[in-house]
Structures are given as C-alpha cells and as structure tokens.
Design a protein around this motif. Structure first.
Motif, PDB file in Angstrom:
ATOM      1  N   THR A  14       5.681  10.582  13.323  1.00 17.20           N
ATOM      2  CA  THR A  14       5.003  11.294  12.233  1.00 17.20           C
ATOM      3  C   THR A  14       3.900  10.707  11.829  1.00 17.20           C
ATOM      4  O   THR A  14       3.983   9.248  11.896  1.00 17.20           O
ATOM      5  N   THR A  15       2.897  11.057  11.127  1.00 17.94           N
ATOM      6  CA  THR A  15       1.859  10.084  10.722  1.00 17.94           C
ATOM      7  C   THR A  15       2.003  10.041   9.255  1.00 17.94           C
ATOM      8  O   THR A  15       2.420  11.065   8.460  1.00 17.94           O
ATOM      9  N   VAL A  16       2.177   8.619   8.685  1.00 17.16           N
ATOM     10  CA  VAL A  16       2.342   8.399   7.350  1.00 17.16           C
ATOM     11  C   VAL A  16       1.069   8.265   6.757  1.00 17.16           C
ATOM     12  O   VAL A  16       0.233   7.342   7.150  1.00 17.16           O
ATOM     13  N   THR A  17       0.841   8.906   5.657  1.00 18.08           N
ATOM     14  CA  THR A  17      -0.627   8.590   4.978  1.00 18.08           C
ATOM     15  C   THR A  17      -0.492   7.743   3.855  1.00 18.08           C
ATOM     16  O   THR A  17       0.619   7.310   3.560  1.00 18.08           O
ATOM     17  N   THR A  18      -1.614   7.387   3.398  1.00 18.27           N
ATOM     18  CA  THR A  18      -1.620   6.641   1.854  1.00 18.27           C
ATOM     19  C   THR A  18      -0.980   7.459   0.626  1.00 18.27           C
ATOM     20  O   THR A  18      -1.197   6.717  -0.433  1.00 18.27           O
ATOM     21  N   THR A  19      -0.650   8.610   0.590  1.00 19.80           N
ATOM     22  CA  THR A  19      -0.450   9.536  -0.311  1.00 19.80           C
ATOM     23  C   THR A  19       1.192   9.649   0.110  1.00 19.80           C
ATOM     24  O   THR A  19       1.848   9.935   1.115  1.00 19.80           O
ATOM     25  N   THR A  70      -1.285  -2.929  12.550  1.00 22.35           N
ATOM     26  CA  THR A  70      -2.090  -3.519  11.461  1.00 22.35           C
ATOM     27  C   THR A  70      -1.448  -3.424  10.046  1.00 22.35           C
ATOM     28  O   THR A  70      -1.192  -4.293   9.314  1.00 22.35           O
ATOM     29  N   ASN A  71      -1.162  -2.248   9.563  1.00 20.47           N
ATOM     30  CA  ASN A  71      -0.804  -1.889   8.229  1.00 20.47           C
ATOM     31  C   ASN A  71       0.765  -1.582   8.009  1.00 20.47           C
ATOM     32  O   ASN A  71       1.384  -1.124   9.068  1.00 20.47           O
ATOM     33  N   HIS A  72       1.283  -1.752   6.978  1.00 22.17           N
ATOM     34  CA  HIS A  72       2.618  -1.706   6.514  1.00 22.17           C
ATOM     35  C   HIS A  72       3.002  -0.183   5.920  1.00 22.17           C
ATOM     36  O   HIS A  72       1.734   0.363   5.557  1.00 22.17           O
ATOM     37  N   ILE A  73       4.194   0.170   6.012  1.00 24.42           N
ATOM     38  CA  ILE A  73       4.559   1.339   5.377  1.00 24.42           C
ATOM     39  C   ILE A  73       5.909   1.126   4.253  1.00 24.42           C
ATOM     40  O   ILE A  73       6.556   0.095   4.725  1.00 24.42           O
ATOM     41  N   VAL A  74       5.824   1.601   3.432  1.00 22.95           N
ATOM     42  CA  VAL A  74       6.897   1.441   2.373  1.00 22.95           C
ATOM     43  C   VAL A  74       7.848   2.537   2.464  1.00 22.95           C
ATOM     44  O   VAL A  74       7.241   3.759   2.273  1.00 22.95           O
ATOM     45  N   THR A  90      11.162   8.741   1.181  1.00 23.19           N
ATOM     46  CA  THR A  90       9.816   9.036   1.297  1.00 23.19           C
ATOM     47  C   THR A  90       9.079   7.755   2.147  1.00 23.19           C
ATOM     48  O   THR A  90       9.613   6.773   2.230  1.00 23.19           O
ATOM     49  N   ALA A  91       7.919   8.127   2.451  1.00 24.47           N
ATOM     50  CA  ALA A  91       7.166   7.131   3.228  1.00 24.47           C
ATOM     51  C   ALA A  91       5.607   6.988   2.701  1.00 24.47           C
ATOM     52  O   ALA A  91       5.197   8.292   2.264  1.00 24.47           O
ATOM     53  N   ASP A  92       5.044   5.754   2.538  1.00 23.96           N
ATOM     54  CA  ASP A  92       3.709   5.639   2.232  1.00 23.96           C
ATOM     55  C   ASP A  92       3.039   4.421   2.863  1.00 23.96           C
ATOM     56  O   ASP A  92       3.630   3.621   2.867  1.00 23.96           O
ATOM     57  N   ALA A  93       1.751   4.806   3.407  1.00 25.87           N
ATOM     58  CA  ALA A  93       1.300   3.710   4.067  1.00 25.87           C
ATOM     59  C   ALA A  93       0.446   2.828   3.098  1.00 25.87           C
ATOM     60  O   ALA A  93      -0.199   3.437   2.258  1.00 25.87           O
ATOM     61  N   ASP A  94       0.204   1.606   3.718  1.00 25.32           N
ATOM     62  CA  ASP A  94      -0.641   0.578   2.787  1.00 25.32           C
ATOM     63  C   ASP A  94      -1.958   0.923   2.847  1.00 25.32           C
ATOM     64  O   ASP A  94      -2.503   1.703   1.633  1.00 25.32           O
ATOM     65  N   THR A  95      -2.917   0.565   3.641  1.00 25.42           N
ATOM     66  CA  THR A  95      -4.226   0.728   3.655  1.00 25.42           C
ATOM     67  C   THR A  95      -4.894   2.019   4.313  1.00 25.42           C
ATOM     68  O   THR A  95      -5.929   2.506   3.881  1.00 25.42           O
ATOM     69  N   ALA A  96      -4.278   2.275   5.573  1.00 24.01           N
ATOM     70  CA  ALA A  96      -4.548   3.625   6.409  1.00 24.01           C
ATOM     71  C   ALA A  96      -3.320   4.076   6.810  1.00 24.01           C
ATOM     72  O   ALA A  96      -2.331   3.787   6.898  1.00 24.01           O
ATOM     73  N   ALA A 127       3.899  -3.841  10.229  1.00 22.54           N
ATOM     74  CA  ALA A 127       3.407  -3.553  11.438  1.00 22.54           C
ATOM     75  C   ALA A 127       4.138  -3.917  12.554  1.00 22.54           C
ATOM     76  O   ALA A 127       4.381  -4.962  12.616  1.00 22.54           O
ATOM     77  N   GLY A 128       4.475  -2.854  13.494  1.00 21.50           N
ATOM     78  CA  GLY A 128       5.281  -3.104  14.582  1.00 21.50           C
ATOM     79  C   GLY A 128       6.890  -3.236  14.470  1.00 21.50           C
ATOM     80  O   GLY A 128       7.490  -3.588  15.426  1.00 21.50           O
TER      81      GLY A 128
END
Length: 158
Positions: free
Chosen positions: A46-51, A83-87, A140-146, A104-105
């Motif tokens: 799934t794609t996790v967005t910044t929202t 590059t980016n983290h997810i919460v 829930t999931a929320d991406a950091d920068t992108a 990331a990773g």
C-alpha cells in the motif's frame, strides 16, 4: 450440498536470524516460532501518504482491511522506501494509542497472543501503566516527508 474448501490450514514458520562476528567471536542467533492452523493470509503493498490514514481495523466481522482480533496471530509491516520513515499508530478498544517509527527499509512485527490473537495485547498511557490490556482496534500510517510504499502481511487462524 456443502462446498468443500480447496485448501487446508497451514503452519506459518518464522525464522529470525542475527549474524555478527566481533573480535572473531560469533554473537549470532537463530530463533524459530511457528503458528499452526493458519487458514488465511493477506499480503499487500500500500502507498502511505503524508496524511494519516487507517490501514487496518479490528471488529467482530471481517471485511476489506478489517479483521477479527482473536483470529489474527501475526502482522508484519515493511517500509519499502529507501529514504523516508513511516509512523504506525496502534489504538486499542480504550482508545489508548502507541506510535512506532518505521524507518526506511525497516520491518516491524506484531505477534498476536498465542491463544487470543490481538485480544488484550496493548495498553498505553502518559503516566504509569495500569496494565489494563485492550484488544487492538485500529492501525493508522503516516509517511514522513513523501509517500512511501509499505508491505503488509497478516496471518489468521480459522
């Protein structure tokens, strides 16, 4: 006439291995755990967005992205971004929440209770815990920068 299932339940085997040598001494370890009677697995990217968005819920009936807490034995989240983290935020039935940074990773695993799955598995408070464990209610999931792609793997018993 009753419909016969095309498959039988299987055993999920997890093998965790650390491999490291320090000063010519092996500090590695291998641990194995099995989950029997697994009747359903779901693996998706799934794609996790910044929202912040709900990626899983738990209730008394199954549905798209919704699971029965007592049936879920294992959940794995892998951040496929380089590059980016997810919460990831986990909430229980008392609306207690705990947030985990998934860099990331990296991979995060939530093992269900051996007998109860995701029933009575978490508690979170700002102050001292009362150890009033509650059923997992949502993630829930929320991406950091992108936006980041994340793989989710869920294993359930019948």
């Amino acid at each position: 006439m009753a419909r016969k299932s095309a498959y039988t339940a299987g055993t999920l085997t997890l093998t965790f291995q650390e491999s490291i040598q320090l000063n010519s001494k092996d500090y590695g370890s291998t641990q194995t755990h099995t989950f029997t009677s697994i009747s359903n697995v779901e693996r998706r990217i799934t794609t996790v967005t910044t929202t912040e968005a709900t990626i899983m819920t738990f209730d008394t009936v199954m549905g798209a992205g919704q699971y029965i807490p007592a049936k879920v034995k294992y959940i794995r989240f892998t951040n496929l971004d380089d590059t980016n983290h997810i919460v990831l935020t986990f909430a229980n039935e008392a609306d207690d929440e705990v947030a985990i940074k998934l860099d990331a990773g990296q991979t995060f695993i939530w093992n269900g209770d051996n007998s109860g799955g995701m029933v009575d598995v978490m508690d979170a408070k700002d102050s001292a815990l009362s150890l009033a464990l509650g059923d997992l209610k949502s993630i829930t999931a929320d991406a950091d920068t992108a936006s980041c792609d994340m793989e989710i793997f869920v294993a359930e018993v019948a």
